[in-house]
Design an enzyme around this catalytic site. Structure first.
Site, PDB file in Angstrom:
ATOM      1  N   GLY A  57       0.805  -1.202   0.000  1.00 41.51           N
ATOM      2  CA  GLY A  57       0.000   0.000   0.000  1.00 41.51           C
ATOM      3  C   GLY A  57       0.843   1.259   0.000  1.00 41.51           C
ATOM      4  O   GLY A  57       1.973   1.277   0.505  1.00 41.51           O
ATOM      5  N   HIS A 218      -0.412   1.678   9.728  1.00 40.73           N
ATOM      6  CA  HIS A 218      -1.676   1.947   9.050  1.00 40.73           C
ATOM      7  C   HIS A 218      -2.675   2.645   9.959  1.00 40.73           C
ATOM      8  O   HIS A 218      -3.876   2.638   9.684  1.00 40.73           O
ATOM      9  CB  HIS A 218      -2.292   0.638   8.521  1.00 40.73           C
ATOM     10  CG  HIS A 218      -1.423  -0.069   7.554  1.00 40.73           C
ATOM     11  ND1 HIS A 218      -0.642  -1.147   7.894  1.00 40.73           N
ATOM     12  CD2 HIS A 218      -1.179   0.175   6.239  1.00 40.73           C
ATOM     13  CE1 HIS A 218       0.033  -1.554   6.833  1.00 40.73           C
ATOM     14  NE2 HIS A 218      -0.275  -0.772   5.820  1.00 40.73           N
ATOM     15  N   SER A 434      17.776  40.613  19.152  1.00 42.76           N
ATOM     16  CA  SER A 434      17.805  41.574  20.253  1.00 42.76           C
ATOM     17  C   SER A 434      18.993  41.331  21.169  1.00 42.76           C
ATOM     18  O   SER A 434      19.607  42.286  21.662  1.00 42.76           O
ATOM     19  CB  SER A 434      16.500  41.518  21.041  1.00 42.76           C
ATOM     20  OG  SER A 434      16.274  40.221  21.554  1.00 42.76           O
ATOM     21  N   GLY A 467      22.335  47.902  13.446  1.00 40.62           N
ATOM     22  CA  GLY A 467      21.043  47.260  13.253  1.00 40.62           C
ATOM     23  C   GLY A 467      20.197  47.901  12.178  1.00 40.62           C
ATOM     24  O   GLY A 467      19.299  47.260  11.620  1.00 40.62           O
ATOM     25  N   THR A 475      10.644  49.413  16.972  1.00 42.33           N
ATOM     26  CA  THR A 475      11.554  48.450  17.588  1.00 42.33           C
ATOM     27  C   THR A 475      11.781  48.875  19.037  1.00 42.33           C
ATOM     28  O   THR A 475      11.231  49.884  19.499  1.00 42.33           O
ATOM     29  CB  THR A 475      12.907  48.395  16.857  1.00 42.33           C
ATOM     30  OG1 THR A 475      13.615  49.616  17.102  1.00 42.33           O
ATOM     31  CG2 THR A 475      12.722  48.191  15.353  1.00 42.33           C
ATOM     32  N   GLY A 533       9.832  44.274  22.061  1.00 41.37           N
ATOM     33  CA  GLY A 533      11.112  44.760  22.574  1.00 41.37           C
ATOM     34  C   GLY A 533      10.965  46.072  23.305  1.00 41.37           C
ATOM     35  O   GLY A 533      11.543  46.269  24.396  1.00 41.37           O
TER      36      GLY A 533
END
Length: 548
Positions: A57, A218, A434, A467, A475, A533
């Protein structure tokens, strides 16, 4: 039920044709008998070699078609979902690849497979073909069952029979080695869920606190329903059950060595697959294992979230057969099982470059700040889950834990040295963007020549530079910038806390993020949700303000 499929009726044929189009299926072809005859064969094979054929199967992919190729199977006969292929389909597979050397049928021990393959073999013999069969029943979960189920151990029989055939051995020898392998393999399965065979009305039989040990492929119930537990404990139960069966089969001997196949039943993610192998390494059975195959999905059960362990007793012939390279993509290879390889780590910069010093007031602030971030972790994670990946609180808490663990080693009386040390600790231990950004900020602050408050503002400028974010980008800078500016202007912590809170609250009305994780979120999802944050910074300053 969410699945990628068009209809249950076309699922198997469309999947097989996709395999033939794929980069790993270019050596394969199929007979033109769709939809009733679904046989995958090699494009090229040595007609003088014994043909090795298997099937059953569908829903267990990559079994069966994934193991068709040089060194393993010559043909796979694929039935409908969890249903044996028809006698005609099996006979078509035999006729398509069998030459004068004959063929071996590898059959999983399920009633439909045993009967249909046996009848097809008889019909082929009546047509003058040499046909041998081997039935694999490696399941040890129901020891008193007359016909043990065929599980992932079937793949090892494919490998051993395929190797013998590839070496040009005669049919009698190929069949003998396959039967010896079938007699030697033992398997046990464990799953956290059952599987859904494309049934929109499917309901699970397991609660959130249950798992099953000793189940088939199965969706049938396992031999035992057990309590959900840590991975080590669940693996221990499966390994102990398998080890007891091996002892009953081979006797109490420490001399017998084994290869282990760690098979994934469908939905286990890669990070947990290798974790399961590490869990197995802690069991007593692991001490008897020389070779490891996997972890990999080799005989699955659709979306079942579980694994199975298969052990086969080793001798030189079995070792050689298992180690031989093969063409099929689904065979993951074999390796020596032992301790992880380790090399000497290069020397990293010293985290604590400055002598420890005392300042009770600063120590109290640090302890209070750390406790605040740790206690708010879950709330911040929940907030982050609305617009991010749900780990903001954990990231801040992780950094806090690392700093609190080393508080006795900190230069508490020297603010700039303290900032540098914070930066080094976060660089080594804190995760997420962060954590890195805060490490950059504190490291830059430690190099400042100004007062401690001016140094923090200098550090923030470095964070912004690296960043790429600025005030108004939604942010943590939206809370840090006003707070640090307030402190640098000579104001108190309470006034800085007010400024941080005002900045964090302002992010609720910022319906577009220009930086951070939220910049990937549709604007409509951001309304009335503060940046996690910025919220963390505001809560931190508010907590510190209570001490002054």
């Amino acid at each position: 039920m969410k699945r990628f499929f068009n209809s249950r009726d076309t699922l198997v044929t469309e999947s097989l044709d996709g395999l033939l189009r794929s980069s790993v299926g270019q050596h394969l072809c199929r007979l033109d008998g769709y939809p009733d005859i679904r046989v995958i064969t090699r494009k090229d094979r040595n007609p003088d070699h014994v043909a090795v054929i298997s099937g059953g199967g569908s829903g267990h992919e990559p079994t069966h078609a994934g193991f068709v190729g040089e060194g393993m199977l010559d043909a796979a006969v694929c039935g409908s979902l969890f249903a044996s292929p028809s006698v005609d389909a099996i006979l078509a597979g035999i006729l398509a690849v069998t030459g004068p050397a004959g063929c071996l049928l590898v059959i999983k021990s399920y009633t439909g497979d045993r009967l249909n393959f046996a009848l097809a073999a008889e019909q082929a013999r009546s047509m003058g073909y040499q046909v041998e069969t081997v039935v694999v029943g490696d399941d040890i979960a129901l020891p008193h069952n007359r016909f043990a189920r065929g599980l992932a151990g079937t793949v090892l029989v494919h490998k051993i029979a395929g190797y013998a055939a590839h070496q040009g051995e005669p049919l009698a020898s190929v069949a003998e080695k396959a039967r010896a392998a079938a007699a030697s393999v033992s398997s046990i399965g464990l799953s956290l869920t059952d599987c859904n065979a494309y049934d929109s009305a499917h309901t699970t039989r397991l609660t959130a606190q249950q798992a099953e040990l000793g189940l088939g492929i199965h969706g049938e119930p396992g031999a035992q329903q057990i309590s959900l537990a840590k991975a080590d404990h669940l693996m221990q139960q499966a390994a102990d059950t398998l080890e007891q069966a091996l002892t009953a089969k081979t006797g109490h001997t420490d001399a017998q060595r084994y290869a282990l196949l760690l098979n994934i039943l469908g939905a286990v993610p890669p990070i947990e697959m290798t974790l399961l192998l590490e869990a197995f390494a802690k069991t007593t059975l692991a001490e008897k294992i020389d070779l490891i195959i996997g972890p990999a999905p080799m005989m699955t059960a659709l979306d079942m979230n579980g694994f199975s362990l298969t052990a086969i007793a080793l001798n030189e012939d079995v070792r050689t057969a298992l180690a031989a390279p093969v063409q099929p993509y689904a065979w993951p290879g074999i390796a020596a099982f032992g301790a992880p390889a380790i090399r000497t780590m290069p020397e990293l910069p010293e985290t604590f470059r400055f002598p420890a010093s005392q300042n009770p007031e600063i120590e109290a602030l640090i302890r209070h700040a750390g406790a605040t971030l740790i206690n708010n972790a879950e709330a911040l994670n929940a907030l982050d889950a609305q617009i991010g990946d749900g780990d903001a609180g954990s990231t801040f808490a992780e950094g806090a834990h690392e700093i609190l663990k080393t508080i006795d080693r900190l230069p508490l009386a020297d603010p700039l040295a303290l900032f540098s040390t914070f930066g080094a600790i976060l660089a080594r231990h804190a995760g997420g963007s962060s954590g890195v950004l805060l490490s950059i900020m504190f490291s830059a602050a430690g190099r400042s020549t100004g007062t401690w408050a001016q140094a923090l503002r200098d550090g923030l400028e470095s964070m912004q530079h690296h960043g790429g974010a600025k005030p108004g980008d939604r942010t943590m800078i939206d809370a840090l910038h006003p707070a640090f500016t307030t402190l640098a202007d000579g104001s108190t912590l309470k006034e800085a806390a007010v400024a941080a809170r005002k900045g964090a609250d302002a992010t609720k009305s910022m319906t577009h993020a220009n930086a951070g994780r939220a910049s990937y979120v549709p604007d409509a999802k951001l309304a009335n949700v503060p940046d996690p944050g910025a919220e963390a910074i505001a809560r931190l300053f508010e907590a510190l303000a209570t001490l002054h």
